[in-house]
Design an enzyme around this catalytic site. Structure first.
Site, PDB file in Angstrom:
ATOM      1  N   TRP A 119       0.091  12.756  -0.979  1.00  0.00           N
ATOM      2  CA  TRP A 119      -1.376  12.694  -0.997  1.00  0.00           C
ATOM      3  C   TRP A 119      -1.996  13.660  -0.003  1.00  0.00           C
ATOM      4  O   TRP A 119      -3.050  14.238  -0.249  1.00  0.00           O
ATOM      5  CB  TRP A 119      -1.860  11.251  -0.771  1.00  0.00           C
ATOM      6  CG  TRP A 119      -1.425  10.382  -1.912  1.00  0.00           C
ATOM      7  CD1 TRP A 119      -0.470   9.409  -1.889  1.00  0.00           C
ATOM      8  CD2 TRP A 119      -1.864  10.460  -3.283  1.00  0.00           C
ATOM      9  NE1 TRP A 119      -0.304   8.872  -3.140  1.00  0.00           N
ATOM     10  CE2 TRP A 119      -1.149   9.501  -4.011  1.00  0.00           C
ATOM     11  CE3 TRP A 119      -2.797  11.257  -3.957  1.00  0.00           C
ATOM     12  CZ2 TRP A 119      -1.331   9.300  -5.377  1.00  0.00           C
ATOM     13  CZ3 TRP A 119      -2.982  11.054  -5.324  1.00  0.00           C
ATOM     14  CH2 TRP A 119      -2.256  10.091  -6.012  1.00  0.00           C
ATOM     15  N   ASP A 190      -7.406   9.682   5.889  1.00  0.00           N
ATOM     16  CA  ASP A 190      -7.201   9.029   4.597  1.00  0.00           C
ATOM     17  C   ASP A 190      -6.454   7.730   4.889  1.00  0.00           C
ATOM     18  O   ASP A 190      -5.269   7.751   5.233  1.00  0.00           O
ATOM     19  CB  ASP A 190      -6.384   9.942   3.666  1.00  0.00           C
ATOM     20  CG  ASP A 190      -6.067   9.267   2.332  1.00  0.00           C
ATOM     21  OD1 ASP A 190      -6.416   8.088   2.149  1.00  0.00           O
ATOM     22  OD2 ASP A 190      -5.457   9.944   1.464  1.00  0.00           O
ATOM     23  N   LYS A 214      -5.976  -0.588  -3.452  1.00  0.00           N
ATOM     24  CA  LYS A 214      -4.775  -1.150  -2.813  1.00  0.00           C
ATOM     25  C   LYS A 214      -5.132  -2.408  -2.024  1.00  0.00           C
ATOM     26  O   LYS A 214      -4.626  -3.481  -2.297  1.00  0.00           O
ATOM     27  CB  LYS A 214      -4.121  -0.105  -1.920  1.00  0.00           C
ATOM     28  CG  LYS A 214      -3.672   1.112  -2.744  1.00  0.00           C
ATOM     29  CD  LYS A 214      -3.438   2.314  -1.881  1.00  0.00           C
ATOM     30  CE  LYS A 214      -3.405   3.580  -2.676  1.00  0.00           C
ATOM     31  NZ  LYS A 214      -2.388   3.642  -3.723  1.00  0.00           N
TER      32      LYS A 214
END
Ligand SMILES: Cc1ncc(COP(=O)(O)O)c(C=O)c1O
Length: 379
Positions: A119, A190, A214
């Site tokens: 990511w 992030d 999530k």
């Protein structure tokens, strides 16, 4: 198709009593049952209005109140002061990979980025579309099996900000200490896979973002925390939906927002508070992860963890057995025992147990017991 890819396409899963399974998916992921049951009710009748959450006007008084409560609950759990704004932004965390540099990577300037996994790599690729990037740590050399040690990812002079991904969902690593930003600059984090799984430390930060799917709610929306002084410093030559100040001015609704998602995030935040807050979430994550690591350590080398232990993520635990076929058999057998979503990411293979806030300790215990049983039979 390999055995593991075949399983990813859908292994038969036997539900546990009550119809639910232990869902180890990396995201979208398990949500608290209590919240899902509340939503079942609110789909039909929100707060006694006779109208369901999907049907309410985003400008009406019932939603006004809900929006204010969701914002407030998010900021309470984040534990940040009034110098921070909390925004609900559509488009997933990937939109932030582009939106952040579009706003804050100045023409002719550059930003620092640490590359600690898939990511983070994607965030770098999108930032490079916008401007110049300096990579402060390149984890490809160590197959992303660790994060930088303290001061290894040094910021560069003049960088606008330093971007880092605190928990690497795909490789199961986490930073043990946040990086530093260049003088006068700020950190952009992030936190998609560890938001509210531990107390949020915003020291040195200007920007924190997390995809909701999530630990917070449905996919397709992202929670953003932005320091208020940055709201006026974002690039002005952008369409309104790409400007943070527009979201702040419109209380996260510059257009018709994801009303359902905003409701879910509010409910999940209040659920976290009822469980004892982020401190309780952190204790539970350590307990769950400890159970899986113990099963790995006691397997006599049958199971091997991907991440170096000192930077093991307590949330995503990536491990392998002796060969791809064994991993595939494990994933299939676990599914038949009511444990779903254990195949590793398509880029890594192996087995990955993702255990977000809503995963009960009983789920980790069931998985650890099954790992022991499987290793005894196949070892
Ligand atoms: C750490 C991290 N960042 C970003 C993303 C991308 O999120 P989205 O699919 O919402 O764009 C993910 C998705 O799993 C992630 O784990």
């Amino acid at each position: 198709m390999s055995a593991v890819a075949g399983l990813r396409a859908g292994a038969p899963v036997r539900p546990l009593p009550g119809g639910r399974v232990f869902n180890f998916s990396a995201g979208p992921a398990a949500l608290p049952l209590e919240v899902l049951e509340q939503l079942q009710h609110d789909l039909v009748d929100l707060h006694g209005s006779g109208i369901g959450i999907l049907e309410h006007s985003h400008r009406g008084p019932v939603f006004d109140e809900l929006l204010a409560q969701s914002h407030a609950a998010f900021l309470r759990v984040a534990g940040v002061g009034p110098e921070w704004a909390g925004l609900f932004i559509p488009g997933g965390a990937t939109l932030q990979f582009g939106m952040l540099p579009m706003n804050f990577l100045p023409e002719g300037g550059h930003a620092d980025y640490a590359d600690t996994g898939l990511w983070a790599t994607k965030a770098i690729a999108d930032a490079k579309v916008v401007g110049k990037v300096n990579v402060t740590f390149d984890g490809k050399a160590c197959r992303f099996d660790r994060t930088p040690r303290e001061d290894e990812a040094s910021p560069s002079r003049g960088a606008a900000y330093h971007h880092w991904c605190s928990n690497n969902t795909v490789d199961g690593t986490k930073w043990t200490v946040a990086p530093r930003a260049a003088e006068g600059a700020w950190l952009a984090r992030d936190a998609s896979s560890d938001i509210f799984a531990e107390p949020l430390d915003v020291r040195g930060h200007g920007f924190v973002y997390a995809a909701a799917q999530k630990n917070l709610g449905p996919s397709g929306m992202t929670m953003v925390l932005i320091r208020r002084d940055l709201l006026d410093r974002g690039c002005r030559k952008l369409p309104s939906m790409l400007r943070y100040d527009e979201y702040e001015k419109g209380e996260s609704r510059p257009n018709t927002p994801n009303t359902f998602g905003i409701h879910v995030v509010g409910l999940v935040c209040r659920w976290i508070e009822r469980q004892g807050g982020v401190q309780a979430m952190q204790r539970l994550a350590a307990e769950r992860c400890g159970l899986i690591l113990k099963a790995i350590d006691e397997s006599g080398g049958f199971w091997r963890a991907h991440a170096e232990r000192w930077c093991q993520s307590p949330i995503n635990v990536l491990f392998r057995g002796p060969g791809e076929a064994i991993d595939a058999a494990f994933v299939a057998e676990a599914a038949a025992q009511g444990m779903d979503g254990l195949a590793g990411h398509r880029s890594t293979g192996g087995i990955r147990a993702s255990m977000y806030n809503a995963m009960p300790v009983a789920g980790a215990k069931a998985l650890a017991d099954f790992m022991r049983d499987f290793a005894r039979r196949r070892g």
